[in-house]
Design a protein around this motif. Sequence first.
Motif, short mmCIF file in Angstrom:
data_model
loop_
_atom_site.label_atom_id
_atom_site.label_comp_id
_atom_site.label_asym_id
_atom_site.label_seq_id
_atom_site.Cartn_x
_atom_site.Cartn_y
_atom_site.Cartn_z
N ALA A 231 5.90 2.53 -8.81
CA ALA A 231 7.32 2.35 -8.47
C ALA A 231 7.48 2.07 -6.98
CB ALA A 231 8.10 3.59 -8.88
N ALA A 232 6.71 2.79 -6.14
CA ALA A 232 6.79 2.57 -4.70
C ALA A 232 6.34 1.15 -4.34
CB ALA A 232 5.94 3.60 -3.97
N ALA A 233 5.25 0.69 -4.98
CA ALA A 233 4.76 -0.66 -4.73
C ALA A 233 5.80 -1.70 -5.13
CB ALA A 233 3.46 -0.89 -5.49
N ALA A 234 6.46 -1.46 -6.29
CA ALA A 234 7.50 -2.39 -6.74
C ALA A 234 8.66 -2.42 -5.75
CB ALA A 234 8.00 -1.97 -8.12
N GLN A 235 9.03 -1.26 -5.20
CA GLN A 235 10.12 -1.21 -4.22
C GLN A 235 9.77 -1.98 -2.95
OE1 GLN A 235 11.69 2.75 -3.30
NE2 GLN A 235 12.07 2.11 -1.19
N LEU A 236 8.50 -1.90 -2.55
CA LEU A 236 8.05 -2.58 -1.33
C LEU A 236 7.73 -4.05 -1.56
CD1 LEU A 236 5.70 0.25 -0.02
CD2 LEU A 236 7.86 -0.45 1.01
N GLY A 237 7.67 -4.46 -2.83
CA GLY A 237 7.38 -5.85 -3.13
C GLY A 237 5.92 -6.21 -2.99
N ILE A 238 5.03 -5.22 -3.21
CA ILE A 238 3.60 -5.47 -3.14
C ILE A 238 2.94 -4.92 -4.40
CG2 ILE A 238 3.51 -5.44 -0.61
CD1 ILE A 238 2.58 -2.56 -0.72
N SER A 239 1.67 -5.24 -4.59
CA SER A 239 0.95 -4.74 -5.75
C SER A 239 0.52 -3.30 -5.52
CB SER A 239 -0.28 -5.60 -6.05
OG SER A 239 -1.26 -5.41 -5.03
N ARG A 240 0.21 -2.61 -6.60
CA ARG A 240 -0.25 -1.23 -6.51
C ARG A 240 -1.55 -1.15 -5.71
NH1 ARG A 240 0.17 3.47 -10.09
NH2 ARG A 240 -1.70 4.75 -9.92
N GLN A 241 -2.47 -2.11 -5.92
CA GLN A 241 -3.74 -2.10 -5.20
C GLN A 241 -3.53 -2.32 -3.71
OE1 GLN A 241 -6.81 -1.32 -6.55
NE2 GLN A 241 -7.28 -1.17 -4.38
N THR A 242 -2.60 -3.20 -3.36
CA THR A 242 -2.29 -3.43 -1.94
C THR A 242 -1.76 -2.16 -1.29
OG1 THR A 242 -1.79 -5.76 -2.37
CG2 THR A 242 -0.93 -4.82 -0.33
N LEU A 243 -0.92 -1.44 -2.04
CA LEU A 243 -0.39 -0.18 -1.52
C LEU A 243 -1.52 0.81 -1.27
CD1 LEU A 243 1.97 1.67 -0.78
CD2 LEU A 243 2.18 2.26 -3.22
N TYR A 244 -2.44 0.93 -2.21
CA TYR A 244 -3.59 1.82 -2.03
C TYR A 244 -4.38 1.43 -0.77
CZ TYR A 244 -3.69 4.57 -6.36
OH TYR A 244 -3.42 5.48 -7.37
N ASN A 245 -4.61 0.14 -0.61
CA ASN A 245 -5.41 -0.33 0.53
C ASN A 245 -4.73 -0.01 1.86
OD1 ASN A 245 -7.28 -1.33 -1.27
ND2 ASN A 245 -6.48 -3.43 -1.24
N LYS A 246 -3.41 -0.17 1.89
CA LYS A 246 -2.67 0.10 3.13
C LYS A 246 -2.71 1.59 3.46
CE LYS A 246 0.49 -3.87 3.04
NZ LYS A 246 0.03 -4.39 4.36
N ILE A 247 -2.55 2.45 2.43
CA ILE A 247 -2.60 3.89 2.66
C ILE A 247 -3.99 4.29 3.14
CG2 ILE A 247 -2.51 6.15 1.52
CD1 ILE A 247 -0.33 4.99 -0.29
N LYS A 248 -5.00 3.69 2.56
CA LYS A 248 -6.38 3.99 2.96
C LYS A 248 -6.61 3.59 4.42
CE LYS A 248 -10.60 5.20 1.98
NZ LYS A 248 -10.95 6.60 1.68
N LYS A 249 -6.08 2.46 4.80
CA LYS A 249 -6.23 1.97 6.18
C LYS A 249 -5.53 2.91 7.15
CE LYS A 249 -5.30 -2.03 9.14
NZ LYS A 249 -4.69 -3.39 9.20
N GLN A 250 -4.33 3.40 6.75
CA GLN A 250 -3.59 4.31 7.61
C GLN A 250 -4.37 5.62 7.81
OE1 GLN A 250 0.21 4.77 5.74
NE2 GLN A 250 0.86 2.65 6.15
N ASP A 251 -4.99 6.10 6.75
CA ASP A 251 -5.77 7.34 6.85
C ASP A 251 -6.97 7.15 7.78
OD1 ASP A 251 -4.07 8.61 5.18
OD2 ASP A 251 -5.31 8.45 3.39
N ASN A 252 -7.62 5.99 7.67
CA ASN A 252 -8.78 5.73 8.52
C ASN A 252 -8.37 5.66 10.00
OD1 ASN A 252 -10.50 5.64 6.32
ND2 ASN A 252 -10.33 3.42 6.07
N ASN A 253 -7.20 5.05 10.26
CA ASN A 253 -6.71 4.95 11.62
C ASN A 253 -6.35 6.32 12.18
OD1 ASN A 253 -7.00 2.18 11.57
ND2 ASN A 253 -4.87 1.78 11.00
N ALA A 254 -5.82 7.20 11.28
CA ALA A 254 -5.42 8.54 11.72
C ALA A 254 -6.63 9.38 12.13
CB ALA A 254 -4.65 9.25 10.62
N GLU A 255 -7.76 9.10 11.51
CA GLU A 255 -8.99 9.84 11.83
C GLU A 255 -9.57 9.38 13.15
OE1 GLU A 255 -11.59 9.42 8.53
OE2 GLU A 255 -10.38 10.65 7.19
#
Length: 457
Positions: free
Chosen positions: A433-457
């Motif tokens: 649902a979040a991916a649909a709201q943002l206009g991106i695919s579910r996999q793209t959303l996962y990738n972006k969250i993963k990237k944010q976590d890596n940057n936070a570390e």
Amino acid sequence: MVDAKILVVDDNKSVLSALEILLQFEYSNINTISNPNRISSFPDLDKIDVVLLDMNFSAGVNSGNEGLFWLKEIKKKAPMTVVIMMTAYGAVELAVQALKEGASDFILKPWNNDKFLATVKAAYMLRNSQKEINQLKQKESKLKQVINQDKNYIIGNSKALSTVLTLTNKVAKTDVNVLITGENGTGKELIARQLHKMSPRQNEVFIAVDMGSISENLFESELFGHLRGSFTDAKEDRIGKFEAANGGTLFLDEIGNLSLQMQSKLLSAIQNKVIVRVGSNVSIPVDIRLVCATNCNLEQMVSDGLFREDLLYRINTIHIEVPPLRDRGNDILILADFYLKKFSSKYAKHGLRINDIAEEKLKQYSWPGNVRELQHTMERAVILCEGNILKPTDFILNTKSSTTLELGPKTLEEMEEIMIQNALHNNDGNYSAAAAQLGISRQTLYNKIKKQDNNAE
């Protein structure tokens, strides 16, 4: 030939022989007894389909009392077995007494063979019907057990939760209507199920209805049922949720979302304890325990003219307020540990634990989505974590509101992080649902969250 077991009990051996000859061409298993005292020790009496029982066994006695005695004995040992009484001394009073004691029919001697066979056939069909009814009842009981199985648990030992559970268990023993209020995700349905589980109706069905998902034009059909042809898509008769919950508990969630017209129809059903299917004029009585829930302030809605005051009185005999997660103290960590174990098993990531700093982060967060938000947060953390220890950066919390976009210039990455967090929060952690709201695919959303976590570390 019908596969059935028939038992003939008569002290006249000529009668036994005659009936054995008559019945052997119709039924596969014929047993005869000349002494009624053998009835008590007859093997598998409850497996006999039909018993043909004489009413008099002693010479010179024609009162029928002996037959009535043995009828009662048979019914004690094999209540489902069908019994037909036989006598040469027919009387209306005797026949009535036999039927009252549990006999299914009465045959006079001498008999007409065709009528006799018809009577036995009717008795056998009755026996089969009783078997089917008994099997259906057993299936219904098992189905109710499956439906009522606890899929979620009320977890925690905080004072706030204990107070609610104490009230819940006290109210459960009554049959009063209950209104459960609380923020989204606090577990209002769990409290409703606890009410049902602890009530005298616990062996009956619990039916939950999301009132917010029912459109106004289908409201009556969903709750009260309809007859075939009563509207365009009514292709067959259908019972509504009230009938389905008859004898059990009906849980109406999000009741504050009903229009005034829908409220009026619901009030009528609750007051009169009867419903009428769409397309019918027949009133159907219903016996339900009503539990409602909402995250709305119904008193304020009454003041604003958005909710009927008389309906509020009907559903609000007892009011249970479920506390938000932020008011439950250490329950946050207890729930986090529960979901950690659940999702570690689900995703085959065993040996995970939360470090102390991360636990403090979870405790300090306000949890606007309550237990539901915590559940989704733990699932995301388990899915995305790299090692065996969950650190603060593994938990994506909505610590920034959308208004922070206006507080100063942001980088594109920071703005994207805020948008993702807000989308996940608005959709209760649902990635699709979040991916649909943002206009991106579910996999793209996962990738972006993963990237944010890596940057936070």
